[in-house]
Write a protein that holds these residues in place. Structure first.
Motif, PDB file in Angstrom:
ATOM      1  N   ILE A 199       0.827  -1.203   0.000  1.00  0.00           N
ATOM      2  CA  ILE A 199       0.000   0.000   0.000  1.00  0.00           C
ATOM      3  C   ILE A 199       0.863   1.256   0.000  1.00  0.00           C
ATOM      4  N   GLY A 200       2.075   1.160   0.544  1.00  0.00           N
ATOM      5  CA  GLY A 200       2.980   2.310   0.555  1.00  0.00           C
ATOM      6  C   GLY A 200       3.392   2.726  -0.846  1.00  0.00           C
ATOM      7  N   SER A 201       3.531   1.757  -1.742  1.00  0.00           N
ATOM      8  CA  SER A 201       3.882   2.077  -3.123  1.00  0.00           C
ATOM      9  C   SER A 201       2.722   2.752  -3.842  1.00  0.00           C
ATOM     10  N   VAL A 202       1.506   2.321  -3.552  1.00  0.00           N
ATOM     11  CA  VAL A 202       0.347   2.972  -4.149  1.00  0.00           C
ATOM     12  C   VAL A 202       0.248   4.412  -3.647  1.00  0.00           C
ATOM     13  N   TRP A 203       0.528   4.596  -2.374  1.00  0.00           N
ATOM     14  CA  TRP A 203       0.509   5.953  -1.808  1.00  0.00           C
ATOM     15  C   TRP A 203       1.547   6.833  -2.506  1.00  0.00           C
ATOM     16  N   ALA A 204       2.717   6.290  -2.805  1.00  0.00           N
ATOM     17  CA  ALA A 204       3.753   7.068  -3.479  1.00  0.00           C
ATOM     18  C   ALA A 204       3.314   7.507  -4.875  1.00  0.00           C
ATOM     19  N   ALA A 205       2.426   6.728  -5.489  1.00  0.00           N
ATOM     20  CA  ALA A 205       1.944   7.036  -6.843  1.00  0.00           C
ATOM     21  C   ALA A 205       0.571   7.673  -6.835  1.00  0.00           C
ATOM     22  N   ARG A 206       0.143   8.221  -5.705  1.00  0.00           N
ATOM     23  CA  ARG A 206      -1.236   8.687  -5.575  1.00  0.00           C
ATOM     24  C   ARG A 206      -1.570   9.817  -6.556  1.00  0.00           C
ATOM     25  N   ALA A 207      -0.582  10.575  -7.017  1.00  0.00           N
ATOM     26  CA  ALA A 207      -0.857  11.646  -7.975  1.00  0.00           C
ATOM     27  C   ALA A 207      -1.394  11.097  -9.290  1.00  0.00           C
ATOM     28  N   ALA A 208      -1.101   9.828  -9.585  1.00  0.00           N
ATOM     29  CA  ALA A 208      -1.553   9.219 -10.845  1.00  0.00           C
ATOM     30  C   ALA A 208      -2.958   8.645 -10.742  1.00  0.00           C
ATOM     31  N   ALA A 249      -8.927   6.517  -4.653  1.00  0.00           N
ATOM     32  CA  ALA A 249      -8.049   7.440  -3.921  1.00  0.00           C
ATOM     33  C   ALA A 249      -8.609   7.726  -2.527  1.00  0.00           C
ATOM     34  N   ASP A 250      -9.922   7.873  -2.425  1.00  0.00           N
ATOM     35  CA  ASP A 250     -10.528   8.124  -1.113  1.00  0.00           C
ATOM     36  C   ASP A 250     -10.331   6.930  -0.180  1.00  0.00           C
ATOM     37  N   ALA A 251     -10.532   5.729  -0.705  1.00  0.00           N
ATOM     38  CA  ALA A 251     -10.359   4.524   0.109  1.00  0.00           C
ATOM     39  C   ALA A 251      -8.894   4.333   0.503  1.00  0.00           C
ATOM     40  N   LEU A 252      -7.979   4.647  -0.401  1.00  0.00           N
ATOM     41  CA  LEU A 252      -6.546   4.557  -0.092  1.00  0.00           C
ATOM     42  C   LEU A 252      -6.204   5.447   1.095  1.00  0.00           C
ATOM     43  N   ARG A 253      -6.677   6.677   1.060  1.00  0.00           N
ATOM     44  CA  ARG A 253      -6.395   7.609   2.161  1.00  0.00           C
ATOM     45  C   ARG A 253      -6.967   7.083   3.476  1.00  0.00           C
ATOM     46  N   ASP A 254      -8.157   6.531   3.434  1.00  0.00           N
ATOM     47  CA  ASP A 254      -8.779   6.024   4.656  1.00  0.00           C
ATOM     48  C   ASP A 254      -8.022   4.818   5.212  1.00  0.00           C
ATOM     49  N   ILE A 263      -4.844   3.704   4.623  1.00  0.00           N
ATOM     50  CA  ILE A 263      -3.459   3.919   5.057  1.00  0.00           C
ATOM     51  C   ILE A 263      -3.410   4.793   6.315  1.00  0.00           C
ATOM     52  N   GLY A 264      -4.487   5.553   6.563  1.00  0.00           N
ATOM     53  CA  GLY A 264      -4.537   6.395   7.748  1.00  0.00           C
ATOM     54  C   GLY A 264      -4.966   5.674   9.006  1.00  0.00           C
ATOM     55  N   GLU A 265      -5.416   4.425   8.865  1.00  0.00           N
ATOM     56  CA  GLU A 265      -5.824   3.656  10.032  1.00  0.00           C
ATOM     57  C   GLU A 265      -4.608   3.104  10.777  1.00  0.00           C
ATOM     58  N   GLU A 266      -4.798   2.715  12.011  1.00  0.00           N
ATOM     59  CA  GLU A 266      -3.709   2.111  12.777  1.00  0.00           C
ATOM     60  C   GLU A 266      -3.222   0.852  12.067  1.00  0.00           C
ATOM     61  N   GLY A 267      -1.939   0.779  11.788  1.00  0.00           N
ATOM     62  CA  GLY A 267      -1.362  -0.350  11.076  1.00  0.00           C
ATOM     63  C   GLY A 267      -1.640  -0.342   9.589  1.00  0.00           C
ATOM     64  N   GLY A 268      -2.206   0.752   9.085  1.00  0.00           N
ATOM     65  CA  GLY A 268      -2.585   0.797   7.674  1.00  0.00           C
ATOM     66  C   GLY A 268      -1.421   0.668   6.719  1.00  0.00           C
ATOM     67  N   ALA A 269      -0.248   1.152   7.125  1.00  0.00           N
ATOM     68  CA  ALA A 269       0.924   1.072   6.245  1.00  0.00           C
ATOM     69  C   ALA A 269       1.388  -0.361   6.035  1.00  0.00           C
ATOM     70  N   HIS A 279      -2.172  -3.707  -0.781  1.00  0.00           N
ATOM     71  CA  HIS A 279      -2.980  -2.712  -1.470  1.00  0.00           C
ATOM     72  C   HIS A 279      -4.366  -3.251  -1.815  1.00  0.00           C
ATOM     73  N   HIS A 280      -4.570  -4.563  -1.738  1.00  0.00           N
ATOM     74  CA  HIS A 280      -5.917  -5.100  -1.942  1.00  0.00           C
ATOM     75  C   HIS A 280      -6.879  -4.669  -0.840  1.00  0.00           C
ATOM     76  N   ALA A 281      -6.344  -4.200   0.294  1.00  0.00           N
ATOM     77  CA  ALA A 281      -7.227  -3.687   1.342  1.00  0.00           C
ATOM     78  C   ALA A 281      -8.015  -2.484   0.843  1.00  0.00           C
ATOM     79  N   VAL A 282      -7.444  -1.753  -0.095  1.00  0.00           N
ATOM     80  CA  VAL A 282      -8.149  -0.621  -0.692  1.00  0.00           C
ATOM     81  C   VAL A 282      -9.311  -1.130  -1.544  1.00  0.00           C
ATOM     82  N   VAL A 283      -9.064  -2.192  -2.303  1.00  0.00           N
ATOM     83  CA  VAL A 283     -10.127  -2.794  -3.104  1.00  0.00           C
ATOM     84  C   VAL A 283     -11.256  -3.270  -2.204  1.00  0.00           C
TER      85      VAL A 283
END
Length: 244
Positions: free
Chosen positions: A86-95, A178-183, A185-191, A195-199
């Motif tokens: 999920i950290g890699s998806v966060w790094a590419a969030r601008a895309a 993008a909204d789900a990604l932010r939610d 990764i912002g949770e405890e232990g989200g990092a 990345h399927h947790a976003v799905v």
């Protein structure tokens, strides 16, 4: 549509091949995994690709600089050694603001799979899956109800898995992913989440469509040396990007 390729990890299960080489540059059939992927996405009609690097990123940068033609952008994930994918998806969030197809940097696809993913008529978020017969050790399991994704995860207690995920996620637009990604990764232990947790989060809110590949369509996650042998045996040394 833009391809986003997550290729930041070390690939410890491919040691010693990844001792001094990033996983995405390990050779399969005489060519780097990343070359197979970039040729496949170009053949499928993508406009460009964002590659998320981390481990030995300077080698990835040099490799991309030596390629001609297909436009690429390399993004650095500084958390590659301490966060999960999920950290890699966060790094590419601008895309994520425009239509995209997100894929793992260790998976080879026949071009037909990528075309199926982007040409399927459904709007919103889509997850490419394969009907499950016998779960494998590393499968990302999916429960579907018709073409609707119910949930996804390495373990899905209380659910009956029907498919396995190919790790190929498509968004035709909108902010749901993008909204789900932010939610997440912002949770405890989200990092530490896959990345399927976003799905899974989007499946519970806006909804995710399952796009199922036809039986016999070839793809291969390259996790261990024997996976390289499997792909090369099935393709007789042919490149993944050229395989129809």
């Amino acid at each position: 549509m833009k391809a986003i390729i997550i290729a930041a990890g070390h690939g410890s299960r491919l040691l010693p091949l990844t001792l001094t080489t990033p996983k995405c540059l390990v050779a399969v059939g005489g060519r780097a995994i990343l070359d197979h992927q970039l040729d496949a996405v170009a053949a499928a009609g993508f406009e460009s690709a964002v590659i998320v690097g981390g481990y030995r990123i300077e080698q990835v940068a040099a490799h991309l600089a030596a390629r001609d033609g297909f436009p690429t952008e390399l993004v650095f994930n500084p958390f590659w050694s301490i966060a999960n994918s999920i950290g890699s998806v966060w790094a590419a969030r601008a895309a994520l603001a425009e239509p995209f197809a997100l894929m793992n940097g260790d998976t080879l696809f026949e071009t037909a799979i990528l075309r199926l993913a982007i040409d399927s008529p459904e709007d919103g978020m889509k997850l490419v899956v394969e009907r499950l017969s016998q779960p494998g050790l590393d499968d990302m399991l999916v429960e579907t109800d018709g073409t609707r994704v119910v949930t996804v995860g390495k373990h899905i207690p209380g659910h009956v898995p029907t498919d396995r995920s190919l790790g190929l996620i498509v968004s035709t637009g909108g902010t749901a992913y993008a909204d789900a990604l932010r939610d997440v990764i912002g949770e405890e232990g989200g990092a530490q989440s896959y990345h399927h947790a976003v799905v899974r989060r989007v499946a519970q809110t806006a909804g995710v469509t399952a796009v199922r590949i036809a039986p016999g369509t070839r793809w291969q996650e390259i996790d261990r040396p024997e996976d390289i042998d499997l792909w090369q045996r099935d393709h007789h040394g042919a490149s993944g990007g050229d395989t129809e």
